[in-house]
Design an enzyme around this catalytic site. Structure first.
Site, PDB file in Angstrom:
ATOM      1  N   ASP A 341       0.867  -1.177   0.000  1.00 37.38           N
ATOM      2  CA  ASP A 341       0.000   0.000   0.000  1.00 37.38           C
ATOM      3  C   ASP A 341       0.907   1.230   0.000  1.00 37.38           C
ATOM      4  O   ASP A 341       2.113   1.141   0.219  1.00 37.38           O
ATOM      5  CB  ASP A 341      -0.892  -0.032   1.242  1.00 37.38           C
ATOM      6  CG  ASP A 341      -2.045   0.963   1.147  1.00 37.38           C
ATOM      7  OD1 ASP A 341      -2.170   1.625   0.102  1.00 37.38           O
ATOM      8  OD2 ASP A 341      -2.799   1.078   2.130  1.00 37.38           O
ATOM      9  N   ASP A 605      -6.316  -6.547   4.243  1.00 39.03           N
ATOM     10  CA  ASP A 605      -5.030  -7.085   3.791  1.00 39.03           C
ATOM     11  C   ASP A 605      -4.791  -8.525   4.248  1.00 39.03           C
ATOM     12  O   ASP A 605      -3.866  -9.176   3.757  1.00 39.03           O
ATOM     13  CB  ASP A 605      -3.880  -6.208   4.306  1.00 39.03           C
ATOM     14  CG  ASP A 605      -3.884  -4.827   3.682  1.00 39.03           C
ATOM     15  OD1 ASP A 605      -4.041  -4.754   2.460  1.00 39.03           O
ATOM     16  OD2 ASP A 605      -3.752  -3.834   4.420  1.00 39.03           O
ATOM     17  N   ASN A 669      37.109 -35.723   2.085  1.00 35.50           N
ATOM     18  CA  ASN A 669      37.684 -36.625   3.087  1.00 35.50           C
ATOM     19  C   ASN A 669      37.145 -38.043   2.950  1.00 35.50           C
ATOM     20  O   ASN A 669      37.882 -39.023   3.059  1.00 35.50           O
ATOM     21  CB  ASN A 669      37.387 -36.095   4.490  1.00 35.50           C
ATOM     22  CG  ASN A 669      38.270 -34.918   4.858  1.00 35.50           C
ATOM     23  OD1 ASN A 669      39.335 -34.713   4.268  1.00 35.50           O
ATOM     24  ND2 ASN A 669      37.837 -34.123   5.818  1.00 35.50           N
ATOM     25  N   ASP A 698      32.900 -29.178  12.970  1.00 33.05           N
ATOM     26  CA  ASP A 698      31.594 -28.515  12.992  1.00 33.05           C
ATOM     27  C   ASP A 698      31.551 -27.364  13.995  1.00 33.05           C
ATOM     28  O   ASP A 698      30.701 -26.481  13.891  1.00 33.05           O
ATOM     29  CB  ASP A 698      30.485 -29.518  13.334  1.00 33.05           C
ATOM     30  CG  ASP A 698      29.902 -30.158  12.077  1.00 33.05           C
ATOM     31  OD1 ASP A 698      29.990 -29.527  11.012  1.00 33.05           O
ATOM     32  OD2 ASP A 698      29.359 -31.272  12.165  1.00 33.05           O
TER      33      ASP A 698
END
Length: 850
Positions: A341, A605, A669, A698
């Site tokens: 809008d 809306d 790997n 990790d």
């Protein structure tokens, strides 16, 4: 359970039941709930809420925590690995079994802690945009969180409000409720007090409003009878578990998972068969094959994704953008179409009454007074237009409101029955969209007196066109004397048109630059407004949108869905739109394959916010709009939204960094160890060592969410590309394998390393290469020109130090490691440096060709 047998919720008076409450009188229901028309006392509500919380919320939190913890260990590969490890222990190899289980537990607990912390952070952010309900406590109207509403609460509803539970209507004024979420019925239905037969279906209960629905127009007071799992929408949801549409991020994750699944199956199957063919231990071969399969997967991916998304949500919150659903962040960054809008985004959002005018544009105190009565005495939701009128012309103290017909999006009018200064005859004052006000008028007031509407219609339209072309929003005002005590819809007829109201909402000084920045960032802005085409075109031109084709709602209705999707690509301004037409525009853009965002804050809306890939609202929106949105802006500003889009892209970019880097490193790997497994007289790494490498490498990746992102990664929308991930994994994984095999040859031929020494050196080399390559592959620039985050550097240094130290520690024996000679360690480090240099060269070639 059948709704006719359902008892009152946990918060009601113990032992009281309200079967088929829609078939009972209001007094009976209130008595059964221990309530009254003045609502509950604070003490009653607190007691009910405490019982409700203890029975549900805590159980839910505990269940969620346990579910989150267990989810870390339910990967099929991990379950098989655990079973094989237990079998290994039964056969006597308890040391290896214990090491593997410890590593699995550490990995799972790390993922659990990170995801739980991310969830807590999101809960705190969501509290800042919590949707509330208006209820009566101790006879006073107060706002409470939706999940703190209890049975017996008397709620006050008005346009835009969400219904806080299954409720009985006590009083109503033209109450119209949208029940599409529950019944699928497109059109809102009227609700009123009364008694309905016990056997009535949901759609027939005109005296009941339901959780999951919202008020389209009108006002009411209702008593809450059922909440939570006892509501009709909960019962329907339990019967119809249809999955919600998946986001682009979820679709990408699924495709990525299928890719890894195929790679794992091939690796595990081939390696297992080869090792068995070489007459190696079946148990060791199974454990090794499974460990390799686990090794090729980014085990902490769910945790990394959660961390990245939560980190992104916190960063977006600092830019005053609150993410209500984490899974939408990727779509936010990938958004290519933004339907918005104009009010408050492209304009300043400070609507001011410009003038009150007669039909021909002359100032009129009478029109101003009537507008003040209409805006100031109405009892529904006061929108910015009403507030602008009241600021300019407060209603007189001698006026009183008798009744009203609230605004709705079909009539586009608001009428108030008013008595002024003790006058015997009330008058109806109506204001609204000019065309809809004129539709109920038969006369017009002019400077020469009252004339038939037809005689003044031409002048009215000319005045309207002139004002609209100047960027003013224009409403009409009409009145009619009417001697009644209660208004009916039919009373909006035979009215006299009194004049026009103009409202100014200037374009923001920076709006054009912000729209240009969005376009430069790959987001095409489309204005979708209910205002008339002249006002829409004026504002659109001021902010740089193309106004060569300005569509209206009528243009939308002239096309079917397929034709609409094909025709709207070149249209940037949509005007005079109702809620259904706005929703059709969103669906049409999505049908072309675009990722669509919709920014809105009104009742009309809500359907479009649901339909869009990214529903965006603001903190000041009506509750139904805010609840429908996935993103809530604390400032209604396209500039704030642009910051959020960039942050969404940064979050996605960091998530993809982890996936690119980890899958390629793991693939290399695993491929290397697969070669070694069939050429060496021993396994290159034991299963526990493989998992320990994965766990250590990790840990730096867990900080990737804090990493900086190259500027070009933020310039355009980014989406999942599984084929690119596959190519990346093959290219950089194969390069890693070349250096790994070089290391194997050096270890066996140059140093004549036995099994333990080989594994020790290769263990250290694996960790160093995976940690080091993070800094090369995290950017498409030369690594020394892109500064990583401090947390990533710290975590990487710590992990590298731990990996080098482990072979020299007291834990080395238990881990199957031993001290590495200094010369051998130096060679491993030298090979690592050579690998990083080669990767830098390959990286430039890889991205240049794409």
């Amino acid at each position: 359970m059948p709704s006719s047998l359902r008892t009152a919720d946990d918060g009601s008076t113990p032992g009281q039941a309200v079967p088929a409450f829609w078939s009972r009188s209001a007094d009976e229901v209130l008595t059964a709930l221990g309530s009254s028309t003045g609502g509950l006392t604070t003490q009653q509500a607190d007691a009910a809420l405490e019982g409700q919380t203890s029975r549900r919320s805590e159980a839910t939190r505990e269940a969620s925590s346990w579910h989150l913890l267990l989810r870390q260990f339910v990967s099929p590969i991990e379950l098989i690995l655990v079973a094989a490890t237990v079998l290994s222990g039964i056969l006597g190899d308890w040391t290896d079994a214990g090491i593997i289980l410890v590593i699995l537990v550490l990995s799972g607990v790390l993922g659990f802690v990170q995801e739980r912390n991310a969830g807590k952070a999101m809960k705190a952010l969501l509290a800042s945009v919590e949707v509330t309900a208006q209820v009566l406590r101790d006879g006073e109207r107060v706002a409470v969180a939706m999940d703190e509403v209890v049975p017996g609460d008397v709620a006050v509803l008005s346009a835009g409000d969400l219904v806080p539970g299954d409720c009985l209507v006590l009083t109503s004024r033209e109450l119209v409720v949208d029940e599409s979420a529950l019944t699928g019925e497109t059109f809102p239905v009227e609700k009123r007090p009364g008694i309905i037969p016990a056997a009535a279906a949901i759609a027939e209960r005109a005296n009941e409003v339901f959780l999951g629905t919202h008020v389209s127009s009108g006002t009411a007071t209702v008593v809450v009878v059922h909440t939570g799992a006892h509501t009709e929408i909960a019962a329907v949801s339990a019967r119809l578990r249809s999955p919600a549409p998946r986001t682009g991020f979820e679709r990408g994750m699924t495709a990525f998972g299928l890719l890894l699944g195929r790679v794992m199956l091939v690796f595990a199957g081939v390696i297992l068969l080869l090792n068995i063919a070489l007459d190696r231990s079946v148990l060791d071969s199974v454990l090794f094959a499974l460990a390799l399969a686990v090794g090729v997967t980014p085990q902490l991916l769910p945790a990394i994704v959660s961390i990245s998304l939560a980190q992104g949500a916190r960063a977006m919150a600092r830019q005053r953008v609150i993410v209500r659903r984490l899974d939408v962040i990727e779509d936010f960054g990938a958004m290519r179409i933004l339907c918005s809008d104009k009010t408050g985004t492209m304009t300043q959002g400070r609507i001011e009454l410009g003038a009150a005018l007669t039909h021909d544009g002359a100032d009129s105190a009478t029109v101003a007074e009537l507008a003040a009565l209409n805006a100031g005495l109405q009892q529904g939701w006061k929108n910015p237009i009403d507030e602008a009128i009241i600021r300019a012309h407060p209603p007189g103290a001698d006026a009183e409101a008798i009744d009203e017909l609230p605004y709705d999006f079909r009539r586009k009018r608001l009428s108030v029955l008013v008595r002024r200064g003790g006058a015997a005859e009330p008058v109806v004052v109506t204001k609204g969209a000019l065309a809809d006000v004129l539709a109920v008028c038969t006369e017009a007031r002019t400077s020469t007196g009252t004339v038939p509407l037809d005689e003044a219609a031409g002048q009215i339209q000319q005045t309207f066109a002139t004002l609209s072309a100047g960027g003013f929003r224009v409403l009409g005002v009409a009145m009619r004397p009417l001697r009644v005590d209660q208004l009916q819809l039919g009373d909006e007829a035979h009215m006299t048109f009194m004049g026009l109201l103009t409202f100014a909402d200037p374009v923001k000084p920076d709006a054009a630059a912000t729209v240009a920045d969005l376009v430069d960032a790959g987001v095409s802005v489309r204005m979708v407004t209910g205002d008339n085409r002249l006002v829409a075109a004026h504002v659109a031109a001021a902010v740089g949108l193309d106004i060569s084709r300005v569509w209206t709602g009528a243009d939308i209705d002239d096309l079917d869905d397929a034709a609409l999707a094909a025709a709207l690509q070149g249209v940037e301004v949509f005007s005079e739109m109702n809620p259904l037409q706005k929703e059709r525009v969103v669906h049409a853009f999505r049908a072309t394959g675009e990722v669509v965002g919709y920014l809105g804050d009104g009742i009309n809306d809500a359907p479009s916010l649901h339909a869009a890939d990214v529903g965006i609202s603001v903190d000041t929106a009506v509750p139904v709009a805010k609840q429908s949105a996935a993103i809530v802006l604390l400032d209604k500003d396209l500039g704030v939204l642009l910051h959020g889009v960039r942050q969404g892209r940064q979050t996605f970019a960091n998530t993809m960094k982890y996936i690119f880097m980890t899958t390629s490193a793991n693939f290399g790997n695993v491929l290397s160890m697969a070669f070694a497994a069939v050429t060496l007289p021993f396994l290159p790494l034991l299963a526990g060592q493989i998992l320990l490498v994965n766990l250590l490498t990790d840990l730096p990746a867990a900080t990737i969410a804090t990493d900086r992102v190259d500027a070009e990664q933020l310039r355009r929308p980014r989406e999942w590309n599984t084929r690119l991930i596959g190519r990346y994994m093959l290219v950089f994984g194969s390069l890693s394998t070349v250096f790994d095999l070089t290391t194997f040859v050096v270890l066996r031929v140059g140093f004549d390393a036995d099994a333990t020494e080989f594994r020790s050196a290769w263990f250290v080399g694996s960790v160093l290469t995976e940690v080091g390559v993070l800094f090369v592959l995290r950017t498409r620039h030369p690594f020394f020109r892109s500064r990583p985050s401090g947390w990533l550097v710290l975590a990487s240094v710590v992990v590298a130090a731990v990996a080098v130290a482990l072979p020299y520690s007291d834990a080395a024996g238990a881990l199957g490691l031993e001290r590495i000679p200094a010369g051998l360690l130096a060679v491993v480090v030298l090979i690592t440096v050579g690998y990083l240099a080669a990767t830098e060269v390959m990286k430039r070639f890889f991205w240049r060709t794409r």
